[in-house]
Enzyme design. Structure first.
Site, PDB file in Angstrom:
ATOM      1  N   GLN A 103       0.841  -1.256   0.074  1.00  0.00           N
ATOM      2  CA  GLN A 103       0.027  -0.146   0.048  1.00  0.00           C
ATOM      3  C   GLN A 103       0.752   1.240   0.116  1.00  0.00           C
ATOM      4  OE1 GLN A 103      -2.367   2.178   3.369  1.00  0.00           O
ATOM      5  NE2 GLN A 103      -3.853   0.813   2.116  1.00  0.00           N
ATOM      6  N   TYR A 173      -7.087  10.738   3.267  1.00  0.00           N
ATOM      7  CA  TYR A 173      -5.541  10.758   3.298  1.00  0.00           C
ATOM      8  C   TYR A 173      -5.407  11.704   2.056  1.00  0.00           C
ATOM      9  CZ  TYR A 173      -5.821   7.422   6.997  1.00  0.00           C
ATOM     10  OH  TYR A 173      -5.815   6.846   7.975  1.00  0.00           O
ATOM     11  N   ARG A 221      -7.266   2.372  -3.107  1.00  0.00           N
ATOM     12  CA  ARG A 221      -8.121   2.397  -1.971  1.00  0.00           C
ATOM     13  C   ARG A 221      -8.901   3.765  -1.873  1.00  0.00           C
ATOM     14  NH1 ARG A 221      -8.042   0.387   4.212  1.00  0.00           N
ATOM     15  NH2 ARG A 221      -9.689  -0.765   4.454  1.00  0.00           N
ATOM     16  N   ARG A 323      -9.698  -8.414  10.236  1.00  0.00           N
ATOM     17  CA  ARG A 323      -9.786  -8.792  11.585  1.00  0.00           C
ATOM     18  C   ARG A 323     -10.212 -10.217  11.772  1.00  0.00           C
ATOM     19  NH1 ARG A 323     -13.158  -4.486  14.291  1.00  0.00           N
ATOM     20  NH2 ARG A 323     -14.167  -4.099  12.196  1.00  0.00           N
ATOM     21  N   CYS A 346     -14.059 -13.094  15.041  1.00  0.00           N
ATOM     22  CA  CYS A 346     -13.716 -11.817  15.548  1.00  0.00           C
ATOM     23  C   CYS A 346     -14.790 -11.081  16.520  1.00  0.00           C
ATOM     24  CB  CYS A 346     -13.428 -10.780  14.497  1.00  0.00           C
ATOM     25  SG  CYS A 346     -13.131  -8.898  14.958  1.00  0.00           S
ATOM     26  N   CYS A 349     -13.857  -5.835  19.389  1.00  0.00           N
ATOM     27  CA  CYS A 349     -13.353  -4.980  20.507  1.00  0.00           C
ATOM     28  C   CYS A 349     -12.461  -3.897  20.261  1.00  0.00           C
ATOM     29  CB  CYS A 349     -12.662  -6.011  21.633  1.00  0.00           C
ATOM     30  SG  CYS A 349     -11.237  -6.602  21.383  1.00  0.00           S
ATOM     31  N   CYS A 353      -5.764  -4.922  18.293  1.00  0.00           N
ATOM     32  CA  CYS A 353      -5.512  -5.041  16.811  1.00  0.00           C
ATOM     33  C   CYS A 353      -5.232  -3.274  16.576  1.00  0.00           C
ATOM     34  CB  CYS A 353      -6.586  -5.505  16.026  1.00  0.00           C
ATOM     35  SG  CYS A 353      -8.294  -4.940  16.330  1.00  0.00           S
ATOM     36  N   CYS A 365      -4.228  -9.562  19.679  1.00  0.00           N
ATOM     37  CA  CYS A 365      -5.623  -9.948  19.505  1.00  0.00           C
ATOM     38  C   CYS A 365      -6.137 -10.496  20.655  1.00  0.00           C
ATOM     39  CB  CYS A 365      -6.024 -11.042  18.410  1.00  0.00           C
ATOM     40  SG  CYS A 365      -7.714 -11.539  18.109  1.00  0.00           S
ATOM     41  N   ALA A 398      -9.254 -15.951  31.068  1.00  0.00           N
ATOM     42  CA  ALA A 398      -7.899 -16.668  31.376  1.00  0.00           C
ATOM     43  C   ALA A 398      -7.779 -17.860  31.491  1.00  0.00           C
ATOM     44  CB  ALA A 398      -7.460 -15.668  32.672  1.00  0.00           C
TER      45      ALA A 398
END
Length: 656
Positions: A103, A173, A221, A323, A346, A349, A353, A365, A398
């Site tokens: 890119q 951009y 893009r 993602r 995914c 959240c 990322c 992640c 966990a």
């Protein structure tokens, strides 16, 4: 067996590149870049996804000129040293049949951060509201210099063995700053009329083709709708595409949404849960029809079923599942071989990322703590280990991650929890207004992982010291979580007080009651509590001990929170904490800077506290006294976030 995704796994020719299927990953920053050059950790990250069956990888934004370095960790696409890095990367990716595009990027006025704040270049001196950046208007010489930078960077990509390049015109951009009348106020040949405002991107594309020759692949893009004030709309985007299709060769258009320069627009750069899945696809179809050019589309495409529908219905030619493949690098292979049900989805959240990128940290992640750490994890998995009997107490994130990882390593694992189902505090989160999808997806992911493992699961079981002695494990891993902190303030015995853990199960709320929520950490819990109360019809006030509400939630999700709080007329009082309840029954707030204590005039029917958590340590203390080997992970080690919980679960299990 019939291929369930025959369109998704058909090959496609894009320019001079034949791609093995229709799944790609869009450019996303890994921060595995040092002095402008990708590291071997970046190689390992992308190799894992190529091995998983991706058709196309578009590398993260690479600056085409020193003035275009988005952050200190941006790839320097203009640096000749990049050729060897590209060759090293392609040698690892191409053997899997995956193709790679670079890119080519220049942010113009959009400068996120850097060790030295370079002057921002733009068509005109129009500031970026989000970053507070004030650019300088580019001279014609600088314009020519940057255009040449795009061309030189494209040539370096070709010399490095990459298959094509994508010129980034999305999210407001630099190229989009030229073609927008809001940001381009020039009066020379690069401004004014529509054709003049298109001159920069047309000359850039023409110069790239001159440099690389016809035997390459070049596309852009773009945002079909910047979804912000004064931003480009789909009507504008169609006009732009029609003009480009008439004036230059384009091999593809990668369609997205959003704009970097405003908070509202930036949400769509990486849209969080619970935003709608695949919501950009209808605009992608309009772009495809306008230009008769192959179109890619992404934005919350997390399920191959959605990808198949988009391709088969002609809305786009390829789908970006970025993602989705961060979470599960094997997604393409699983879908292709009929293992769709076993894909880890995914959770939306954003914490590790894009969240890590904005903090200057390497990509991660929450659901897949191996992401971004592939080399380290592979080294640990390769080490020999002696089989152990492992008892894990607590089936929250966990404990779940520790259990499935320890089982993969060949240990004999028993996972125990006092509740009737796995998930821990995820079961509270799944009742929250805007976290339901995240929590339910994570529980579903771990349910599937447990099914594939050899973990013995014991639910509805109270674990005591005697229970552990009877099991006689080689090692105990405690993932028993935390409890609400009780602040040392007057009036804590007031019957109106409840803790956030209990709010979502409350049946005492009534329409038009007054409620106040106190927030300690600026995280999701208190905001979700305030939304829950407001949606129930309560007159709700949110008091936060942070500079602003949801301060520690990722900005794109925070944008959605603040919008929803505004829509529900929630009163927000920042920079104050809970000072207790005085003798008159009034709620007292305390200013964090002056320490002034102010009783609030309003009478509240409900007072909800989300003012910190304390680790549960009783069982740990008993095990220590009994000299039984024990390890702590997650909130019972110290209350933090789900990311720390899953990461500690992974690495504790790997190091047994």
């Amino acid at each position: 067996m019939t291929q369930p995704f025959k369109h998704l796994f058909s090959s496609i020719e894009i320019g001079n590149t034949v791609i093995q299927n229709r799944i790609l990953t869009t450019a996303h920053q890994t921060n595995h870049v040092v002095n402008g050059i990708p590291t071997e950790d970046l190689d390992a990250y992308h190799e894992a996804r190529a091995k998983g069956g991706l058709g196309l990888i578009i590398l993260e934004a690479g600056a085409v000129h020193p003035s275009g370095m988005l952050t200190t960790n941006t790839i320097a696409s203009f640096d000749p040293r990049i050729v060897d890095a590209y060759k090293r990367l392609t040698s690892k990716i191409h053997p899997y049949g995956t193709k790679i595009f670079a890119q080519l990027f220049h942010g113009g006025r959009e400068v996120v951060s850097s060790t030295y704040r370079h002057p921002a270049w733009a068509p005109s001196a129009v500031p970026s509201l989000r970053f507070g950046t004030m650019p300088r208007a580019m001279t014609k010489e600088q314009i020519k210099e940057v255009i040449e930078g795009y061309a030189d960077s494209a040539l370096l990509a070709k010399q490095g063995g990459l298959d094509g390049v994508e010129i980034c015109c999305s999210h407001g951009y630099l190229p989009a700053q030229f073609w927008s009348s809001h940001t381009n106020r020039r009066t020379d040949e690069y401004g004014g009329t529509f054709a003049n405002r298109m001159r920069f991107i047309v000359e850039t594309i023409e110069r790239v083709w001159e440099k690389v020759g016809e035997d390459f692949t070049v596309g852009i893009r773009m945002s079909a709708d910047e979804k912000t004030m004064d931003g480009t709309t789909i009507k504008d985007a169609v006009q732009i595409v029609e003009y480009l299709a008439e004036h230059v060769r384009l091999d593809f258009i990668n369609v997205t949404a959003g704009d970097s320069s405003t908070f509202a627009g930036s949400t769509h750069i990486v849209p969080p849960s619970p935003m709608k899945h695949a919501y950009v696809a209808p605009d992608a179809f309009k772009i495809r029809m306008a230009g008769a050019i192959p179109v890619f589309v992404g934005s919350r495409i997390v399920d191959p079923v959605d990808g198949e529908k988009i391709i088969s219905s002609g809305k786009a030619d390829m789908v970006a599942m970025t993602r989705a493949t961060i979470v599960d690098p094997e997604l393409p292979n699983k879908a292709k071989t009929g293992q769709q049900r076993m894909i880890d989805a995914c959770i939306g959240c954003l914490q590790a990322c894009i969240g890590h990128y904005h903090k200057g940290l390497p990509i991660g992640c929450v659901q897949n703590p191996e992401a971004g750490k592939e080399r380290e994890v592979q080294t640990l998995f390769a080490k020999e280990t002696t089989k152990k009997s492992v008892l894990i107490v607590g089936a929250g994130p966990a404990g779940l991650e520790a259990a499935v990882t320890a089982a993969k390593r060949g240990h004999d694992v028993t996972l125990v929890d006092k509740q009737k189902r796995i998930g821990g505090k995820l079961n509270t989160m799944r009742k929250a207004p805007m976290r339901q999808e995240m929590a339910e997806t994570m529980i579903d992911n771990y349910t599937k992982q447990l099914e594939l493992s050899h973990v013995t699961l014991e639910l509805n079981t109270n674990v005591t010291l005697d229970y552990i002695k009877e099991k006689n494990p080689d090692v105990v891993i405690l993932a028993t979580g935390s409890l609400p902190y009780e602040p040392p303030v007057p009036g804590l015995e007031d019957a109106r007080i409840m803790y956030i853990d209990d709010l979502f199960d409350s049946s005492t709320l009534k329409q038009d009651e007054a409620a106040i929520v106190f927030d300690f950490g600026g995280d999701w819990a208190a905001v979700e509590g305030a939304l829950y109360l407001a949606e129930k019809g309560c007159d709700t006030t949110l008091v936060t001990a942070r500079l602003y509400a949801a301060e520690n939630v990722h900005q794109y999700l925070r944008n959605e929170y603040l919008k929803r709080l505004k829509e529900l007329n929630v009163t927000i009082i920042p920079q104050h904490d809970f000072g207790g309840i005085n003798e008159a029954g009034k709620v007292v707030i305390r200013n964090l800077f002056t320490h002034d204590r102010t009783p609030l005039d309003k009478t509240y029917d409900h007072i909800v506290l989300s003012v910190g958590r304390v680790p549960t340590t009783q069982l740990f203390d008993e095990l220590q006294d009994a000299k039984i080997p024990v390890k702590l992970i997650g909130d019972c080690l110290a209350p933090r976030t789900i990311e720390e919980a899953t990461t500690e679960g992974l690495f504790t299990a790997l190091r047994l």
